[in-house]
Design a protein around this motif. Structure first.
Motif, mmCIF file in Angstrom:
data_model
loop_
_atom_site.group_PDB
_atom_site.id
_atom_site.type_symbol
_atom_site.label_atom_id
_atom_site.label_comp_id
_atom_site.label_asym_id
_atom_site.label_seq_id
_atom_site.Cartn_x
_atom_site.Cartn_y
_atom_site.Cartn_z
ATOM 1 N N LEU A 31 0.850 -1.207 0.000
ATOM 2 C CA LEU A 31 0.000 0.000 0.000
ATOM 3 C C LEU A 31 0.879 1.248 0.000
ATOM 4 C CD1 LEU A 31 -2.968 -0.653 2.467
ATOM 5 C CD2 LEU A 31 -3.083 -0.268 0.011
ATOM 6 N N CYS A 32 1.929 1.222 0.812
ATOM 7 C CA CYS A 32 2.828 2.378 0.876
ATOM 8 C C CYS A 32 3.439 2.656 -0.489
ATOM 9 C CB CYS A 32 3.948 2.126 1.885
ATOM 10 S SG CYS A 32 3.415 2.306 3.570
ATOM 11 N N VAL A 33 3.887 1.607 -1.144
ATOM 12 C CA VAL A 33 4.545 1.786 -2.443
ATOM 13 C C VAL A 33 3.535 2.261 -3.489
ATOM 14 C CG1 VAL A 33 5.796 0.626 -4.277
ATOM 15 C CG2 VAL A 33 6.270 0.038 -1.913
ATOM 16 N N ASN A 79 6.640 9.779 20.482
ATOM 17 C CA ASN A 79 7.262 8.459 20.633
ATOM 18 C C ASN A 79 7.075 7.668 19.333
ATOM 19 O OD1 ASN A 79 4.445 8.455 21.368
ATOM 20 N ND2 ASN A 79 4.658 6.369 22.120
ATOM 21 N N HIS A 80 7.956 6.694 19.136
ATOM 22 C CA HIS A 80 8.003 5.998 17.841
ATOM 23 C C HIS A 80 8.073 4.498 18.114
ATOM 24 C CE1 HIS A 80 8.692 5.195 13.763
ATOM 25 N NE2 HIS A 80 9.960 5.508 13.620
ATOM 26 N N GLN A 81 7.047 3.760 17.650
ATOM 27 C CA GLN A 81 7.020 2.335 17.974
ATOM 28 C C GLN A 81 7.265 1.442 16.763
ATOM 29 O OE1 GLN A 81 3.738 1.391 20.940
ATOM 30 N NE2 GLN A 81 3.132 3.463 20.363
ATOM 31 N N SER A 82 6.723 1.856 15.601
ATOM 32 C CA SER A 82 6.890 0.963 14.435
ATOM 33 C C SER A 82 6.541 1.706 13.157
ATOM 34 C CB SER A 82 5.937 -0.225 14.571
ATOM 35 O OG SER A 82 4.658 0.147 14.074
ATOM 36 N N ILE A 83 6.548 0.983 12.022
ATOM 37 C CA ILE A 83 6.207 1.676 10.763
ATOM 38 C C ILE A 83 4.722 2.039 10.759
ATOM 39 C CG2 ILE A 83 8.025 0.609 9.372
ATOM 40 C CD1 ILE A 83 5.976 -1.203 8.168
ATOM 41 N N LEU A 84 3.965 1.492 11.711
ATOM 42 C CA LEU A 84 2.541 1.869 11.796
ATOM 43 C C LEU A 84 2.408 3.308 12.281
ATOM 44 C CD1 LEU A 84 1.018 -1.356 13.438
ATOM 45 C CD2 LEU A 84 1.358 -0.847 11.014
ATOM 46 N N TYR A 119 15.633 5.935 -0.105
ATOM 47 C CA TYR A 119 15.972 4.974 -1.169
ATOM 48 C C TYR A 119 14.904 3.908 -1.345
ATOM 49 C CZ TYR A 119 20.318 7.366 -0.349
ATOM 50 O OH TYR A 119 21.260 8.353 -0.185
ATOM 51 N N MET A 120 13.733 4.138 -0.721
ATOM 52 C CA MET A 120 12.695 3.108 -0.830
ATOM 53 C C MET A 120 11.753 3.431 -1.993
ATOM 54 S SD MET A 120 11.853 2.239 3.103
ATOM 55 C CE MET A 120 11.900 0.473 3.255
ATOM 56 N N GLY A 121 12.311 3.666 -3.149
ATOM 57 C CA GLY A 121 11.494 3.858 -4.351
ATOM 58 C C GLY A 121 10.495 4.993 -4.201
ATOM 59 N N PRO A 122 9.245 4.768 -4.584
ATOM 60 C CA PRO A 122 8.238 5.837 -4.569
ATOM 61 C C PRO A 122 8.010 6.400 -3.169
ATOM 62 C CG PRO A 122 7.249 3.712 -5.155
ATOM 63 C CD PRO A 122 8.713 3.497 -5.095
ATOM 64 N N VAL A 123 8.283 5.547 -2.145
ATOM 65 C CA VAL A 123 8.098 6.029 -0.769
ATOM 66 C C VAL A 123 9.077 7.172 -0.508
ATOM 67 C CG1 VAL A 123 8.378 5.391 1.649
ATOM 68 C CG2 VAL A 123 7.244 3.825 0.080
ATOM 69 N N GLY A 124 10.317 6.979 -0.955
ATOM 70 C CA GLY A 124 11.321 8.029 -0.768
ATOM 71 C C GLY A 124 10.968 9.271 -1.567
ATOM 72 N N GLU A 172 13.379 9.620 20.008
ATOM 73 C CA GLU A 172 14.012 8.333 20.358
ATOM 74 C C GLU A 172 14.987 7.920 19.249
ATOM 75 O OE1 GLU A 172 9.945 6.771 21.003
ATOM 76 O OE2 GLU A 172 10.878 5.587 22.581
ATOM 77 N N GLY A 173 14.792 8.484 18.052
ATOM 78 C CA GLY A 173 15.733 8.237 16.953
ATOM 79 C C GLY A 173 15.593 6.892 16.275
ATOM 80 N N THR A 174 14.661 6.055 16.778
ATOM 81 C CA THR A 174 14.476 4.758 16.125
ATOM 82 C C THR A 174 13.158 4.142 16.604
ATOM 83 O OG1 THR A 174 15.427 2.546 15.835
ATOM 84 C CG2 THR A 174 15.727 3.574 17.969
ATOM 85 N N ARG A 175 12.689 3.132 15.886
ATOM 86 C CA ARG A 175 11.474 2.456 16.338
ATOM 87 C C ARG A 175 11.773 1.756 17.653
ATOM 88 N NH1 ARG A 175 10.903 -0.885 11.010
ATOM 89 N NH2 ARG A 175 13.107 -0.436 11.186
#
Ligand SMILES: CCCCCCCC/C=C\CCCCCCCC(=O)SCCNC(=O)CCNC(=O)[C@H](O)C(C)(C)COP(=O)(O)OP(=O)(O)OC[C@H]1O[C@@H](n2cnc3c(N)ncnc32)[C@H](O)[C@@H]1OP(=O)(O)O
Ligand SMILES: CCCCCCCCCCCCCCCC(=O)OC[C@@H](O)COP(=O)(O)O
Length: 254
Positions: free
Chosen positions: A13-15, A74-79, A102-107, A149-152
């Motif tokens: 869906l993202c792409v 806060n950051h938990q996941s790609i959700l 670099y994730m194609g259309p997402v980027g 937090e800088g990361t999931r």
């Protein structure tokens, strides 16, 4: 198996939505501008219906002040992207890790939306990228959304905060607005391969002023934000905190 299907479909869906959104954004605005974020927002807000996710938001109006600020959450996941777009105010860009570009259309759609990409491995480059944002924030009346937090982080707690968001806010002398999302762990748990549907509570906390603050005040500002967000996270996630109560442990703001 259902877990992989749902996560896989989320990425697909993202792409797909990114590719469509890129065309719409270029046709509407011609190139990279934060105004594309309102188009991206409309697309991403459809996702929650595919996954049966409901948002319960509190204090969203605090984000609607048409003034620059630094929003931290806060950051938990790609959700988290769905939660971000659920309350994203106008004129707000995000700081993202360069790998996403670099994730194609997402980027590409993130680029078109005005997202600032940073290389977390090259701190000096990341800092100068954020410093640049700090310089234009006020005159362009921009808001910046940063995950300190800088990361999931799928632990049932908040990671220690990085300092970049606070340097940016103090440098631009704009308020910090914390946004807290409740834990996804009741319906999303990668280890246990769980991804069902559920409700996410979102609370926007009161803006924290930085007028008059300098670099030396950053550790305290960071600590204030971290503790108020952590307490809210536990409350929204119904997690008993240290002294076992569910209610907010209202420590006096030191
Ligand atoms: C239709 C479409 C369909 C869907 C498609 C998708 C579309 C979606 C579109 C749009 C939504 C996009 C969604 C975005 C989501 C992406 C989220 C992510 O990628 S999260 C990861 C990246 N984010 C971060 O990392 C930020 C947080 N990090 C920071 O702010 C750090 O501070 C950073 C990177 C600037 C530096 O990190 P350090 O690891 O070096 O750690 P530190 O502790 O902060 O700093 C180290 C030292 O440097 C000093 N320092 C830090 N910043 C400074 C500064 N600005 N000036 C001077 N000194 C500074 C500090 O005082 C510290 O020094 P002393 O150790 O205390 O002595
Ligand atoms: C053409 C092939 C493209 C394939 C890409 C599939 C799309 C994957 C979903 C991208 C969703 C983009 C929205 C941001 C989600 C997000 O938040 O990314 C994760 C990073 O925050 C966390 O960084 P880290 O935990 O340090 O890896």
């Amino acid at each position: 198996a259902n877990f992989y299907f749902r996560i896989g479909s989320y990425c697909v869906l993202c792409v797909v939505f990114s590719a469509v959104a890129c065309v719409v954004c270029v046709l509407c605005h011609g190139g990279r501008t934060v105004r594309n974020m309102s188009i991206i927002k409309r697309f991403v807000r459809i996702f929650k219906y595919f996954y049966g996710i409901q948002f319960e938001t509190y204090g969203e109006e605090k984000l609607h002040d048409d003034k620059p600020c630094v929003i931290i959450s806060n950051h938990q996941s790609i959700l988290d992207m769905m939660g971000l777009m659920e309350v994203l105010p106008r004129n707000c860009i995000q700081i993202a890790k360069r790998e996403l570009f670099y994730m194609g259309p997402v980027g590409l759609i993130m680029y078109l939306g005005g997202v600032i990409f940073i290389n977390r491995k090259r701190t000096s480059a990341a800092m100068s990228a954020m410093e640049e944002v700090g310089n234009t924030l006020v005159q362009e009346n921009l808001k910046v959304w940063i995950y300190p937090e800088g990361t999931r982080n799928e632990s049932y707690d908040l990671l220690p905060f990085k300092k970049g968001a606070f340097y940016l806010a103090v440098q631009a002398q704009v308020p910090v607005i914390p946004v807290v999302y409740s834990s996804f762990s009741s319906f999303y748990h990668p280890e246990k391969k769980i991804f069902t549907s559920g409700k996410i509570k979102v609370e926007v906390l009161d803006p924290i002023k930085t007028e008059g603050l300098t670099v030396t005040d950053i550790p305290k500002l960071l600590e204030t934000c971290h503790s108020v967000m952590r307490e809210t996270f536990f409350r929204l996630s119904n997690k008993p905190n240290e002294n076992g109560t569910n209610g907010p442990t209202s420590q006096p703001m030191q």
